[in-house]
Design a protein around this motif. Sequence first.
Motif, PDB file in Angstrom:
ATOM      1  N   TRP A 104      42.977  -1.806  62.046  1.00 16.89           N
ATOM      2  CA  TRP A 104      42.271  -2.830  61.284  1.00 16.89           C
ATOM      3  C   TRP A 104      42.024  -2.312  59.881  1.00 16.89           C
ATOM      4  N   GLY A 105      42.668  -2.943  58.904  1.00 22.80           N
ATOM      5  CA  GLY A 105      42.533  -2.502  57.530  1.00 22.80           C
ATOM      6  C   GLY A 105      43.044  -3.554  56.582  1.00 22.80           C
ATOM      7  N   ASN A 106      43.426  -3.129  55.400  1.00 14.04           N
ATOM      8  CA  ASN A 106      43.853  -4.036  54.349  1.00 14.04           C
ATOM      9  C   ASN A 106      45.060  -4.870  54.772  1.00 14.04           C
ATOM     10  N   ILE A 107      46.037  -4.246  55.408  1.00 17.92           N
ATOM     11  CA  ILE A 107      47.257  -4.957  55.793  1.00 17.92           C
ATOM     12  C   ILE A 107      46.979  -5.982  56.879  1.00 17.92           C
ATOM     13  N   GLN A 108      46.156  -5.632  57.862  1.00 15.35           N
ATOM     14  CA  GLN A 108      45.841  -6.583  58.919  1.00 15.35           C
ATOM     15  C   GLN A 108      45.069  -7.782  58.379  1.00 15.35           C
ATOM     16  N   ARG A 109      44.152  -7.538  57.457  1.00 16.49           N
ATOM     17  CA  ARG A 109      43.423  -8.657  56.848  1.00 16.49           C
ATOM     18  C   ARG A 109      44.380  -9.582  56.104  1.00 16.49           C
ATOM     19  N   LEU A 110      45.404  -8.996  55.489  1.00 16.10           N
ATOM     20  CA  LEU A 110      46.395  -9.787  54.771  1.00 16.10           C
ATOM     21  C   LEU A 110      47.255 -10.597  55.741  1.00 16.10           C
ATOM     22  N   TYR A 145      50.128  -6.574  44.755  1.00 14.86           N
ATOM     23  CA  TYR A 145      49.376  -5.350  45.022  1.00 14.86           C
ATOM     24  C   TYR A 145      48.806  -4.791  43.727  1.00 14.86           C
ATOM     25  N   SER A 202      44.725   1.651  43.637  1.00 16.23           N
ATOM     26  CA  SER A 202      43.326   2.062  43.653  1.00 16.23           C
ATOM     27  C   SER A 202      43.127   3.247  42.706  1.00 16.23           C
ATOM     28  N   VAL A 227      47.413  -0.975  47.193  1.00 13.13           N
ATOM     29  CA  VAL A 227      46.573  -1.879  47.989  1.00 13.13           C
ATOM     30  C   VAL A 227      47.129  -3.291  47.832  1.00 13.13           C
ATOM     31  N   TYR A 228      47.491  -3.913  48.935  1.00 16.15           N
ATOM     32  CA  TYR A 228      48.088  -5.255  48.891  1.00 16.15           C
ATOM     33  C   TYR A 228      47.012  -6.322  48.775  1.00 16.15           C
ATOM     34  N   ASP A 229      47.341  -7.370  47.964  1.00 22.01           N
ATOM     35  CA  ASP A 229      46.379  -8.450  47.709  1.00 22.01           C
ATOM     36  C   ASP A 229      46.770  -9.765  48.367  1.00 22.01           C
TER      37      ASP A 229
END
Length: 404
Positions: free
Chosen positions: A54-60, A93, A96, A102-104
């Motif tokens: 669970w992190g930035n990629i999963q949220r995306l 992206y 940081s 970091v993907y947006d």
Amino acid sequence: MNFGSSAVSGDWGGEQLYGSDIVVQSIRCKANEFKKLQPRHIRRSDKGEVEGVWGNIQRLLDEPNEYMTQSEFLEKITILLELNKNVYIYPTYHYSDMGEKVYDGLYPLKPSTVEVLVDRTGGMYYKFAFANGYNPTIPIEDIIHWKKDYGVDDYFGGNGSRDAWNLNQSVKYYNSLLQSIGKALNASYQVNGILKVNSMMSDEKIAKEREAFVSMLRNNESGLMVTDYKTEYIDMKKDVKLVDTDTIKFMYENILRASGTPLAILSGDYTKTQKEAYYEHALESDIKGLGEAFTKRMFTAREKSFGNRILFYPSAIEFMTTQEKLSFSQIAVPSGSMMKDEFREMFGLPPMPNEMGRTIAQGYNTLIDVDSGSKQSHPQQIQQKQTVEETETTVTEGNDANES
């Protein structure tokens, strides 16, 4: 920037074919199944163990961009794949403070043409041409490229305009058939009956007789028509049979074969075996390719060496009937193969309150809490144990009283 070679992918005619009702229906069937996929960022260990990350990629993956939900995103890229044989997704992206990418967002692109450029150093780029005149050149490693029917061309899926020719011919024949049916229906209903005149009459008198007959039909409110012995009306019964069922079925299946969608899936009247065959024949390979395309571009070589992958799980695609689900759950729940909440989810029920459903059965009397790993007795077993203890206490107190 100097470019040494290029290859161009243009419109192969898929969007023109999207105007056909059968093509739309068949693509919609596939898109509806892809909407049920569950994309997950997972990490696979050397021992083969898989854990969700669970992190930035999963949220995306859960919310690709500000314009689309997850299911809308999956539907759009599936339709684009079927129409163009190629899907281009641009992951935006930023870097940081630590220099980490970091993907947006994830944005499906819809270019008119795509050109692959190679510079003198071997670097590769996509040059997109959009309908609004914007023509950006983007490094190939920044684009997720999902292909279908990849083989003839070195860079793109499909086979150019040749892909559309055969399908386009079948669609034309089908459209011609529909038009001929419409014309035949109109022609057949133009003659409703024959007015037979039982005497020798001139053309002028016949015309007057017909006009009088029509006038009687229009003006008679009782629904009864009165004629004399000179005229006789012969009704023509309508029993129009224009095209046999086998011909219609052949035309449908010939067009549906291009997308791998059986007629039973299109009509919704399919069996479990037919649904499984449809998944294996038309969905499974594209699902695998989609996960590989995401993994290839969204992780570095080092991240992939640690087992990072993006998979699209088809667990929400229904294969079993309600009876088959019941039979499966009767084995899976007591054996500890699924949690209570997973069992409830199979039948469209919400999770149990207070995380009571996050337990796995071990036999019929023992439960294991998923979060803590501690064993819990079944409520009925606890009740029985309490009853036995109360009984033993009562018996002991009675014996003590007798001894006194």
